[in-house]
Design a protein around this motif. Sequence first.
Motif, PDB file in Angstrom:
ATOM      1  N   THR A  27      13.598  11.135 -82.045  1.00 46.51           N
ATOM      2  CA  THR A  27      14.748  10.412 -82.602  1.00 46.51           C
ATOM      3  C   THR A  27      15.553  11.227 -83.605  1.00 46.51           C
ATOM      4  O   THR A  27      16.779  11.359 -83.447  1.00 46.51           O
ATOM      5  N   SER A  31      19.366  12.541 -82.886  1.00 47.36           N
ATOM      6  CA  SER A  31      20.430  12.041 -83.764  1.00 47.36           C
ATOM      7  C   SER A  31      21.170  13.181 -84.442  1.00 47.36           C
ATOM      8  O   SER A  31      22.405  13.184 -84.524  1.00 47.36           O
ATOM      9  N   GLY A  70      23.844   8.918 -79.179  1.00 45.51           N
ATOM     10  CA  GLY A  70      23.492   8.994 -80.591  1.00 45.51           C
ATOM     11  C   GLY A  70      22.990   7.694 -81.176  1.00 45.51           C
ATOM     12  O   GLY A  70      22.084   7.696 -82.021  1.00 45.51           O
ATOM     13  N   LEU A  71      23.551   6.562 -80.748  1.00 49.10           N
ATOM     14  CA  LEU A  71      23.183   5.276 -81.334  1.00 49.10           C
ATOM     15  C   LEU A  71      22.276   4.439 -80.430  1.00 49.10           C
ATOM     16  O   LEU A  71      21.174   4.056 -80.830  1.00 49.10           O
ATOM     17  N   SER A  74      18.987   6.307 -79.422  1.00 46.19           N
ATOM     18  CA  SER A  74      18.142   6.412 -80.617  1.00 46.19           C
ATOM     19  C   SER A  74      17.550   5.061 -80.991  1.00 46.19           C
ATOM     20  O   SER A  74      16.389   4.966 -81.419  1.00 46.19           O
TER      21      SER A  74
END
Length: 221
Positions: A27, A31, A70-71, A74
Amino acid sequence: MTRVGSVPKPVLRLAFQRVSAACGIATPILSALVALGIGYMQLGYSFTEQRLSELGASGAPHAFIFNVVGLMTSGVLVAVLSLGFYSEFSSDRVAKIGSGLLTLAGASLFMTGVFPCDVGSVEASASGILHGVFAGIGTFAIISAALVMWLGLKDDAVWRNYSWFSLSVAVVAVALYVPHLFSSLPRWNGAVQRMLVMVLLVWIEVMSIKLLSRSWTGRPN
């Protein structure tokens, strides 16, 4: 020993903890790579002044990659990690609550990708407002998870040092979240948020590595 098919349940539990720990370890790396890569590719973007969510704002050139990879991705990884902690702390009711809060943090992170922020993070549209709501819930949940895990694990011989690390992370995170929440340092909004996120990602990384270590040294009962 209870079995699922031909495989003992404790063996499956340890295997799942390894998978969930690997998700947690991945993670922060994912990120950081996404945020740094897209930040450098987006012309005129300021790492010190602009918040991370603006990389995924409506109309941003690489919004889809930031929001999905990314969001949302993750968020899924954090949720899987939380299930591994739930398995590890199955006999500790308080620590299990911390695992549940981490699940909430992962779900909230996922939803911030579903609802992109508005340009400038002004929360003008419904999507921008929901993005802000889920971002707030997620930040509160992960800081609370660190605090609750400190309470639940401070007397645990295996996790005691990590419990005090969790408390330290929570204290630093709160100190950074206050100026971030109220935008009290407008020229440094991006920098303050990045420090906050970095602290929380380091916590995830350290706790995940410990969980992975535990899964390899543990013995099926």
